[in-house]
Scaffold this motif. Structure first.
Motif, PDB file in Angstrom:
ATOM      1  N   PHE A 107       0.854  -1.181   0.000  1.00  0.00           N
ATOM      2  CA  PHE A 107       0.000   0.000   0.000  1.00  0.00           C
ATOM      3  C   PHE A 107       0.896   1.240   0.000  1.00  0.00           C
ATOM      4  N   THR A 108       0.412   2.297  -0.605  1.00  0.00           N
ATOM      5  CA  THR A 108       1.145   3.560  -0.571  1.00  0.00           C
ATOM      6  C   THR A 108       0.707   4.354   0.661  1.00  0.00           C
ATOM      7  N   PRO A 109       1.454   5.381   1.051  1.00  0.00           N
ATOM      8  CA  PRO A 109       1.035   6.218   2.194  1.00  0.00           C
ATOM      9  C   PRO A 109      -0.323   6.875   1.988  1.00  0.00           C
ATOM     10  N   MET A 110      -0.807   6.909   0.728  1.00  0.00           N
ATOM     11  CA  MET A 110      -2.112   7.503   0.460  1.00  0.00           C
ATOM     12  C   MET A 110      -3.214   6.762   1.220  1.00  0.00           C
ATOM     13  N   VAL A 111      -3.050   5.450   1.417  1.00  0.00           N
ATOM     14  CA  VAL A 111      -4.032   4.673   2.174  1.00  0.00           C
ATOM     15  C   VAL A 111      -4.090   5.166   3.618  1.00  0.00           C
ATOM     16  N   MET A 112      -2.931   5.448   4.202  1.00  0.00           N
ATOM     17  CA  MET A 112      -2.887   5.963   5.572  1.00  0.00           C
ATOM     18  C   MET A 112      -3.590   7.315   5.662  1.00  0.00           C
ATOM     19  N   VAL A 113      -3.374   8.145   4.641  1.00  0.00           N
ATOM     20  CA  VAL A 113      -4.015   9.462   4.614  1.00  0.00           C
ATOM     21  C   VAL A 113      -5.532   9.316   4.565  1.00  0.00           C
ATOM     22  N   PHE A 114      -6.026   8.441   3.688  1.00  0.00           N
ATOM     23  CA  PHE A 114      -7.466   8.240   3.548  1.00  0.00           C
ATOM     24  C   PHE A 114      -8.087   7.716   4.842  1.00  0.00           C
ATOM     25  N   ILE A 115      -7.421   6.765   5.494  1.00  0.00           N
ATOM     26  CA  ILE A 115      -7.949   6.215   6.747  1.00  0.00           C
ATOM     27  C   ILE A 115      -7.998   7.306   7.819  1.00  0.00           C
ATOM     28  N   THR A 116      -6.941   8.103   7.895  1.00  0.00           N
ATOM     29  CA  THR A 116      -6.899   9.169   8.893  1.00  0.00           C
ATOM     30  C   THR A 116      -7.974  10.207   8.637  1.00  0.00           C
ATOM     31  N   ILE A 117      -8.149  10.587   7.376  1.00  0.00           N
ATOM     32  CA  ILE A 117      -9.198  11.544   7.005  1.00  0.00           C
ATOM     33  C   ILE A 117     -10.570  10.994   7.375  1.00  0.00           C
ATOM     34  N   GLY A 118     -10.787   9.697   7.090  1.00  0.00           N
ATOM     35  CA  GLY A 118     -12.077   9.078   7.392  1.00  0.00           C
ATOM     36  C   GLY A 118     -12.375   9.071   8.883  1.00  0.00           C
ATOM     37  N   MET A 119     -11.365   8.755   9.697  1.00  0.00           N
ATOM     38  CA  MET A 119     -11.562   8.748  11.148  1.00  0.00           C
ATOM     39  C   MET A 119     -11.830  10.160  11.665  1.00  0.00           C
ATOM     40  N   THR A 120     -11.142  11.132  11.087  1.00  0.00           N
ATOM     41  CA  THR A 120     -11.364  12.530  11.478  1.00  0.00           C
ATOM     42  C   THR A 120     -12.782  12.964  11.141  1.00  0.00           C
ATOM     43  N   ASP A 121     -13.243  12.584   9.931  1.00  0.00           N
ATOM     44  CA  ASP A 121     -14.611  12.923   9.523  1.00  0.00           C
ATOM     45  C   ASP A 121     -15.644  12.335  10.475  1.00  0.00           C
ATOM     46  N   LEU A 122     -15.380  11.121  10.958  1.00  0.00           N
ATOM     47  CA  LEU A 122     -16.306  10.489  11.895  1.00  0.00           C
ATOM     48  C   LEU A 122     -16.430  11.317  13.168  1.00  0.00           C
ATOM     49  N   LEU A 123     -15.305  11.784  13.688  1.00  0.00           N
ATOM     50  CA  LEU A 123     -15.331  12.595  14.909  1.00  0.00           C
ATOM     51  C   LEU A 123     -16.055  13.915  14.676  1.00  0.00           C
ATOM     52  N   PHE A 124     -15.824  14.536  13.531  1.00  0.00           N
ATOM     53  CA  PHE A 124     -16.478  15.807  13.239  1.00  0.00           C
ATOM     54  C   PHE A 124     -17.984  15.628  13.022  1.00  0.00           C
ATOM     55  N   ALA A 125     -18.381  14.485  12.466  1.00  0.00           N
ATOM     56  CA  ALA A 125     -19.815  14.229  12.276  1.00  0.00           C
ATOM     57  C   ALA A 125     -20.525  14.132  13.613  1.00  0.00           C
ATOM     58  N   VAL A 126     -19.862  13.483  14.578  1.00  0.00           N
ATOM     59  CA  VAL A 126     -20.446  13.358  15.919  1.00  0.00           C
ATOM     60  C   VAL A 126     -20.649  14.735  16.547  1.00  0.00           C
ATOM     61  N   ASP A 127     -19.721  15.664  16.285  1.00  0.00           N
ATOM     62  CA  ASP A 127     -19.813  17.004  16.868  1.00  0.00           C
ATOM     63  C   ASP A 127     -20.846  17.876  16.166  1.00  0.00           C
ATOM     64  N   SER A 128     -20.886  17.799  14.818  1.00  0.00           N
ATOM     65  CA  SER A 128     -21.647  18.790  14.057  1.00  0.00           C
ATOM     66  C   SER A 128     -23.139  18.496  13.955  1.00  0.00           C
ATOM     67  N   ILE A 129     -23.526  17.234  13.941  1.00  0.00           N
ATOM     68  CA  ILE A 129     -24.934  16.909  13.739  1.00  0.00           C
ATOM     69  C   ILE A 129     -25.819  17.388  14.895  1.00  0.00           C
ATOM     70  N   PRO A 130     -25.435  17.165  16.173  1.00  0.00           N
ATOM     71  CA  PRO A 130     -26.266  17.744  17.241  1.00  0.00           C
ATOM     72  C   PRO A 130     -26.373  19.257  17.155  1.00  0.00           C
ATOM     73  N   ALA A 131     -25.324  19.922  16.666  1.00  0.00           N
ATOM     74  CA  ALA A 131     -25.348  21.384  16.566  1.00  0.00           C
ATOM     75  C   ALA A 131     -26.439  21.856  15.621  1.00  0.00           C
ATOM     76  N   ILE A 132     -26.556  21.244  14.452  1.00  0.00           N
ATOM     77  CA  ILE A 132     -27.544  21.726  13.494  1.00  0.00           C
ATOM     78  C   ILE A 132     -28.953  21.279  13.875  1.00  0.00           C
ATOM     79  N   PHE A 133     -29.078  20.139  14.572  1.00  0.00           N
ATOM     80  CA  PHE A 133     -30.410  19.751  15.052  1.00  0.00           C
ATOM     81  C   PHE A 133     -30.906  20.716  16.135  1.00  0.00           C
ATOM     82  N   GLY A 134     -29.984  21.501  16.690  1.00  0.00           N
ATOM     83  CA  GLY A 134     -30.403  22.541  17.615  1.00  0.00           C
ATOM     84  C   GLY A 134     -30.995  23.747  16.912  1.00  0.00           C
ATOM     85  N   LEU A 135     -30.837  23.818  15.585  1.00  0.00           N
ATOM     86  CA  LEU A 135     -31.358  24.939  14.810  1.00  0.00           C
ATOM     87  C   LEU A 135     -32.577  24.563  13.987  1.00  0.00           C
ATOM     88  N   THR A 136     -32.699  23.312  13.622  1.00  0.00           N
ATOM     89  CA  THR A 136     -33.846  22.845  12.855  1.00  0.00           C
ATOM     90  C   THR A 136     -34.055  21.360  13.118  1.00  0.00           C
TER      91      THR A 136
END
Length: 356
Positions: free
Chosen positions: A194-223
Motif C-alpha cells: 500500500f502507498t502512504p495515500m491509504v494511511m491518509v485516507f484512513i486518517t481523514i475518514g476517522m477525522t470525519d467520523l469525529l467531526f460528524a459526531v460534533d456537528s450533527i447535534p449542533a444543526i439539530f439545535g437549529l432545525t
C-alpha cells in the motif's frame, strides 16, 4: 407558498446536488492539480452563491422559517467545516502529501463526511421523532464540546492523526515509504504494498467520523427538518476543497476561530436545553410537565448570534498580534519544509510572502 416542502422539490434538490458533486469528483480525478487562487476563489464564490439561491428558494417554497433555519444551519456547518481544514492541514503535512494530489484527498474526505453525516442525520431524526428528551443529551454534549474546543491546545489533534486508533488499525498494513502518484497500491522490489495515500485516507475518514459526531447535534439545535439538516451539510462541504487552497496561510491567522466556534456551540447547547425544558416529558423534571416559562430562542436570534460571533472572531484574529505572529510562524515552517523537500514555492505563496 406553503408551510412545508413538497416531495418533488426535495427529490429534485438531491438530484441536482448529486450531479454537481459527481461533476466535482470527476474533475478532480481526471485533472489532479493545485488550483490557483483565482480558480479556488471562483469555485468558492459559485458554491456560496448556489447556497444563497437555494435559501431563497426555501423562502419562496416554504416560508421564512425554513429559509432562516437553512441559512443558520449552513453557516454553522460551514464554520465547523472550516475548523476541519485546520486538522486536514495537519494530516497533509504529517504524511507529506504532494500538493498536486491534495485536491483528491480532500474530495475523498468530503465524500466520506457526507456519507457519515447522512447516517447520523437519519439516526438523529428518528431518535428525535420518538424521544424528545434526547435534546437534553444533545445540549449537554454541545456544552462539553464547546468547553473542549475552547481549552484544547490543538496538540492532541496533531498527535492523534497518526497515533492512537489509526496506528492500531494500520500497524500490520504493508506500506511503502514513498507515494506512487495517486495510487493506493504499488510494487516495490517485486512486492505489492500500500502507498502512504491509504494511511491518509484512513486518517481523514476517522477525522470525519469525529467531526460528524460534533456537528450533527449542533444543526439539530437549529432545525428538526432532516432535509434542511442534510442539504445544509452538503452545501457546507461543497467548495470546502477549494476553500482549503483559497485561504492558504490565512487560516494560520484565524487564532480565535476555535473560540468563536466554542461560543456558537455553547449557545446552541443552551438553546437545545431550553427547548428540551419547554417540551419536557421526563417525570423527574417538573413532574413530567412542560416548563412553559422557559423561552424558546428564535431562529432569527440564533442566526444573528452565529454571524456576529464569527465576524468578531475573524476580525479579532486578523488584527491581533497573535494572529500576525501565527502567520509568520506558519510561513517559516512551510519554507523549512519546502527546503527539505526541494519543492518550489507557488506563485500565490511567493506573492503572500512578499506582502507579509
Amino acid at each position: 407558498m406553503s408551510d412545508q416542502l413538497s416531495l418533488p422539490f426535495e427529490i429534485i434538490s438531491f438530484v441536482v446536488l448529486g450531479i454537481i458533486l459527481l461533476f466535482d469528483l470527476l474533475y478532480v480525478v481526471k485533472r489532479p492539480h493545485e488550483p490557483s487562487m483565482k480558480e479556488a476563489g471562483l469555485w468558492v464564490g459559485f458554491y456560496v452563491t448556489l447556497a444563497l439561491i437555494f435559501a431563497g428558494m426555501l423562502f419562496w417554497q416554504a416560508g421564512p422559517d425554513y429559509g432562516q433555519e437553512f441559512v443558520a444551519g449552513w453557516i454553522t456547518e460551514y464554520s465547523l467545516s472550516v475548523d476541519n481544514l485546520f486538522v486536514f492541514i495537519i494530516i497533509m503535512a504529517r504524511f507529506s502529501v504532494p500538493r498536486k494530489y491534495q485536491q483528491e484527498v480532500l474530495m475523498f474526505g468530503i465524500i466520506i463526511a457526507l456519507i457519515l453525516r447522512g447516517i447520523f442525520i437519519l439516526l438523529g431524526a428518528t431518535v428525535i421523532a420518538h424521544f424528545s428528551w434526547v435534546f437534553y443529551i444533545f445540549g449537554a454534549f454541545l456544552l462539553w464540546t464547546a468547553w473542549k474546543q475552547a481549552t484544547d491546545s490543538g496538540e492532541d489533534e496533531e498527535e492523534g492523526s497518526e497515533s492512537g486508533l489509526v496506528a492500531r488499525l494500520t500497524k500490520k498494513l504493508p506500506v511503502s515509504e514513498h507515494y506512487d502518484g495517486n495510487k493506493l497500491r504499488t510494487t516495490v522490489d517485486g512486492k505489492r504494498l500500500f502507498t502512504p495515500m491509504v494511511m491518509v485516507f484512513i486518517t481523514i475518514g476517522m477525522t470525519d467520523l469525529l467531526f460528524a459526531v460534533d456537528s450533527i447535534p449542533a444543526i439539530f439545535g437549529l432545525t428538526q427538518s432532516a432535509f434542511i439538516v442534510f442539504t445544509a451539510n452538503i452545501f457546507a462541504l461543497m467548495g470546502l476543497r477549494q476553500l482549503y487552497f483559497l485561504l492558504g496561510g490565512l487560516m494560520d491567522r484565524l487564532v480565535y476561530l476555535k473560540h468563536g466556534l466554542s461560543v456558537i456551540l455553547a449557545f446552541i447547547g443552551v438553546k437545545l436545553i431550553f427547548h428540551a425544558l419547554h417540551e419536557n416529558e421526563l417525570p423527574f423534571i417538573n413532574g413530567g410537565q412542560h416548563i412553559e416559562w422557559i423561552p424558546e430562542i428564535s431562529t432569527g436570534l440564533s442566526l444573528a448570534v452565529i454571524i456576529g460571533t464569527l465576524v468578531v472572531a475573524t476580525v479579532a484574529s486578523l488584527l491581533s498580534p497573535a494572529g500576525r505572529q501565527a502567520a509568520v510562524d506558519a510561513r517559516l515552517a512551510k519554507d523549512a519544509e519546502r527546503a527539505k523537500s526541494d519543492e518550489p514555492a507557488t506563485d500565490a505563496e511567493r506573492a503572500k510572502s512578499d506582502t507579509e
